[in-house]
Design an enzyme around this catalytic site. Structure first.
Site, mmCIF file in Angstrom:
data_model
loop_
_atom_site.group_PDB
_atom_site.id
_atom_site.type_symbol
_atom_site.label_atom_id
_atom_site.label_comp_id
_atom_site.label_asym_id
_atom_site.label_seq_id
_atom_site.Cartn_x
_atom_site.Cartn_y
_atom_site.Cartn_z
ATOM 1 N N SER A 28 0.836 -1.214 0.000
ATOM 2 C CA SER A 28 0.000 0.000 0.000
ATOM 3 C C SER A 28 0.866 1.257 0.000
ATOM 4 O O SER A 28 0.599 2.226 -0.722
ATOM 5 C CB SER A 28 -0.901 0.028 1.237
ATOM 6 O OG SER A 28 -1.823 -1.017 1.211
ATOM 7 N N ARG A 32 1.749 4.287 -3.135
ATOM 8 C CA ARG A 32 1.582 5.726 -2.885
ATOM 9 C C ARG A 32 2.914 6.458 -3.020
ATOM 10 O O ARG A 32 2.958 7.576 -3.541
ATOM 11 C CB ARG A 32 0.946 5.927 -1.505
ATOM 12 C CG ARG A 32 -0.525 5.475 -1.493
ATOM 13 C CD ARG A 32 -1.020 5.168 -0.080
ATOM 14 N NE ARG A 32 -2.462 4.906 -0.026
ATOM 15 C CZ ARG A 32 -3.033 3.726 -0.275
ATOM 16 N NH1 ARG A 32 -2.288 2.688 -0.620
ATOM 17 N NH2 ARG A 32 -4.345 3.585 -0.183
ATOM 18 N N GLY A 100 -5.670 -4.133 -7.995
ATOM 19 C CA GLY A 100 -6.846 -3.299 -7.765
ATOM 20 C C GLY A 100 -6.477 -1.949 -7.187
ATOM 21 O O GLY A 100 -7.090 -0.928 -7.518
ATOM 22 N N ARG A 128 -13.310 -7.583 -11.197
ATOM 23 C CA ARG A 128 -13.579 -6.788 -9.991
ATOM 24 C C ARG A 128 -14.320 -5.491 -10.327
ATOM 25 O O ARG A 128 -13.919 -4.751 -11.218
ATOM 26 C CB ARG A 128 -12.267 -6.475 -9.262
ATOM 27 C CG ARG A 128 -11.556 -7.746 -8.832
ATOM 28 C CD ARG A 128 -10.207 -7.489 -8.195
ATOM 29 N NE ARG A 128 -10.321 -6.873 -6.888
ATOM 30 C CZ ARG A 128 -9.277 -6.599 -6.116
ATOM 31 N NH1 ARG A 128 -8.048 -6.878 -6.520
ATOM 32 N NH2 ARG A 128 -9.451 -6.042 -4.926
ATOM 33 N N SER A 173 -13.688 2.232 2.786
ATOM 34 C CA SER A 173 -12.744 1.722 1.790
ATOM 35 C C SER A 173 -11.594 2.703 1.643
ATOM 36 O O SER A 173 -11.786 3.845 1.216
ATOM 37 C CB SER A 173 -13.422 1.543 0.432
ATOM 38 O OG SER A 173 -12.439 1.350 -0.572
ATOM 39 N N GLN A 175 -9.276 2.471 -0.515
ATOM 40 C CA GLN A 175 -8.992 2.712 -1.934
ATOM 41 C C GLN A 175 -9.885 3.810 -2.502
ATOM 42 O O GLN A 175 -9.422 4.685 -3.234
ATOM 43 C CB GLN A 175 -9.150 1.420 -2.732
ATOM 44 C CG GLN A 175 -8.049 0.415 -2.435
ATOM 45 C CD GLN A 175 -8.165 -0.849 -3.276
ATOM 46 O OE1 GLN A 175 -9.087 -1.005 -4.070
ATOM 47 N NE2 GLN A 175 -7.234 -1.763 -3.080
ATOM 48 N N ASP A 325 -7.342 -7.644 4.646
ATOM 49 C CA ASP A 325 -6.520 -8.456 3.728
ATOM 50 C C ASP A 325 -5.950 -9.701 4.394
ATOM 51 O O ASP A 325 -5.468 -10.604 3.714
ATOM 52 C CB ASP A 325 -5.360 -7.624 3.177
ATOM 53 C CG ASP A 325 -5.812 -6.663 2.088
ATOM 54 O OD1 ASP A 325 -6.874 -6.922 1.481
ATOM 55 O OD2 ASP A 325 -5.122 -5.660 1.852
ATOM 56 N N LYS A 352 -12.801 -9.543 -3.676
ATOM 57 C CA LYS A 352 -11.344 -9.359 -3.759
ATOM 58 C C LYS A 352 -10.831 -10.098 -4.997
ATOM 59 O O LYS A 352 -11.590 -10.371 -5.914
ATOM 60 C CB LYS A 352 -10.693 -9.884 -2.470
ATOM 61 C CG LYS A 352 -10.987 -9.018 -1.240
ATOM 62 C CD LYS A 352 -10.184 -7.742 -1.290
ATOM 63 C CE LYS A 352 -10.247 -6.959 0.007
ATOM 64 N NZ LYS A 352 -9.428 -5.739 -0.062
ATOM 65 N N ARG A 356 -13.092 -14.590 -1.498
ATOM 66 C CA ARG A 356 -12.180 -15.197 -0.517
ATOM 67 C C ARG A 356 -12.902 -16.016 0.555
ATOM 68 O O ARG A 356 -12.291 -16.903 1.152
ATOM 69 C CB ARG A 356 -11.296 -14.109 0.125
ATOM 70 C CG ARG A 356 -10.208 -13.642 -0.812
ATOM 71 C CD ARG A 356 -9.270 -12.633 -0.194
ATOM 72 N NE ARG A 356 -8.153 -12.382 -1.118
ATOM 73 C CZ ARG A 356 -7.390 -11.291 -1.081
ATOM 74 N NH1 ARG A 356 -7.616 -10.355 -0.171
ATOM 75 N NH2 ARG A 356 -6.407 -11.148 -1.933
#
Length: 441
Positions: A28, A32, A100, A128, A173, A175, A325, A352, A356
């Site tokens: 993550s 960024r 994603g 997705r 979220s 994201q 996750d 995901k 999952r």
């Protein structure tokens, strides 16, 4: 285009795991670091960047839009940015592979630049849905053309100047939040996002590190985030801490394999990411966070994990967002605890890299573990620390976390566990197998 040769593999007991190791840089934070460096003026240097396929998809996309990104010596990456508003029209479709995070965050970036970009991905990513990013980003004035169901391939026609938006997230979220904040960088005025439940805050921490004016206030159990647009990002040195999601697999192995004691150095213990470690401590796991420190605004520690007798647990609702996750590996850990473990409120896991919940329920049954699936979660009957029956073949469904989770289960199984395809593991933890074997040597 994305076909690959499956890499079937068997995992069986290797004996106790001992020693110190490191894991790849946090995925993550790596995404960024590349994006913000590419938008900054001047040259940024990134240490500890994840070398997994997902992060390389982000690097390729930022190069396609004008940034210069090169690997220097000593594992340091150098990025010459284009400045906010300086993204160039990419010459061809941006291939996101399996990522994603790359897709959703870059949709936000492109939305407020005068460029058009088409996003494509592998079979798993193309299933997705992207609507929950498309919907709020459309309010900036950007236009989206997606495949049926809001899926890839998908084209974004950005707009500049864009309209700043205020958005309240319906579903927590990180994201979606990050996509809106990234859109806000090149937008006049203030972009506001309210999240009802705090989600991982790597974007907020790192934007501040790059000199962006971003304010965060607690409200009604959630957080109000305000970002002042037309921001000038300054080039920075960034050190990426170890990925807690990758560390989770090694910690799991140490907890369930008798006689194990493992130290994982320099791991991100951001409280909005480290829910799994807190949960494992509640289950009786011997996990110490040694040498806590802060690196470029992110909390970091060394994890010291010993084999433990674990008790079954009902996962507290407040920990769910901070370990979303890590549920695949937690389901495996629960299979070795005493009694029954339960988790609910996990609907997001069905969209995901794979569904999952179903994939893990099927895999657990395959290795002789009783698991009961519900629409929003799983209940798992543990072995009380004994080896699980094992055997069987796990269908990883192009999902790196499913593959790694059952590989760990095989380390304390009566019969080796066969994974149909370990190739997807390269997206996040390319050295997974050699790291395990190194600790077992």
């Amino acid at each position: 285009m994305h076909a690959h040769d499956p890499q079937p593999m068997e995992f069986g007991p290797l004996g106790p795991l001992q020693g110190s190791t490191r894991v790849p840089g946090d995925k993550s934070i790596s995404h960024r670091a590349l994006m913000f460096s590419a938008l900054a003026r001047g040259r940024s240097r990134i240490q500890g960047l994840s070398g997994g396929g997902d992060v390389m998809s982000t690097a390729a996309a930022m190069r396609a839009m004008g940034a210069t990104i090169a690997r220097a010596g000593d594992g340091i990456w150098e990025v010459d940015g284009v400045g906010t508003g300086g993204l160039l029209q990419p010459a061809q479709a941006l291939d996101m592979g399996n990522s994603g995070t790359s897709t959703r965050l870059l949709m936000g970036l492109v939305a407020t630049h005068s460029i058009t970009a088409t996003f494509i991905g592998d079979a798993s990513l193309s299933r997705r849905p992207m609507n929950r990013v498309i919907e709020p980003l459309s309010r900036t004035g950007a236009e989206f053309t997606a495949s049926p169901g809001g899926r890839l391939p998908l084209t974004v026609r950005g707009i500049c100047p864009a309209a700043p938006i205020s958005h309240s997230l319906k579903v927590a979220s990180a994201q979606v939040k990050s996509a809106l904040l990234l859109a806000g960088l090149n937008t006049p005025g203030v972009t506001r996002v309210f999240e009802p439940i705090p989600t991982r805050d790597h974007s907020e921490r790192m934007l501040r590190h790059f000199g962006v004016d971003i304010q965060v206030e607690e409200r009604d159990g959630g957080r109000d985030i305000a970002l002042r647009g037309e921001a000038e990002l300054e080039a920075r040195e960034v050190q990426v801490p170890g990925d807690p999601s990758s560390a989770a697999f090694l910690a799991a192995a140490a907890l369930i394999v008798p006689g194990s004691e493992v130290r994982i150095e320099g791991v991100s213990v951001n409280p909005l990411r480290a829910g799994l470690f807190e949960l494992l401590q509640l289950m009786g796991g011997d996990i110490a966070l040694d040498n806590p420190r802060e690196v470029d605004g992110e909390p970091v520690a060394d994890l010291h994990v010993r084999h433990s007798r674990l008790r079954g647990i009902q996962v507290p609702a407040h920990l769910v967002p901070s370990m979303i996750d890590e549920f695949p590996i937690w389901f495996v850990i629960a299979a070795f605890a005493e009694g029954t473990s339960r988790a609910g409120g996990l609907g997001e896991l069905r969209v995901k890299e794979s569904d999952r919940i179903s994939a893990m329920a099927a895999g657990l049954a395959e290795i002789g573990v009783r698991a009961e699936e519900s629409p929003e979660g799983l209940a798992i009957e543990g072995s009380g620390g004994a080896a699980v029956p094992g055997g069987g073949t796990i269908l990883s469904q192009l999902d790196h976390r499913i593959a790694m989770s059952f590989a760990i289960a095989g380390l304390h199984a009566q019969r080796p566990v066969r994974i149909d395809d370990m190739a997807p593991v390269a997206t996040s933890f390319p050295a997974f197998q050699s790291t395990i074997e190194g600790l077992a040597a």
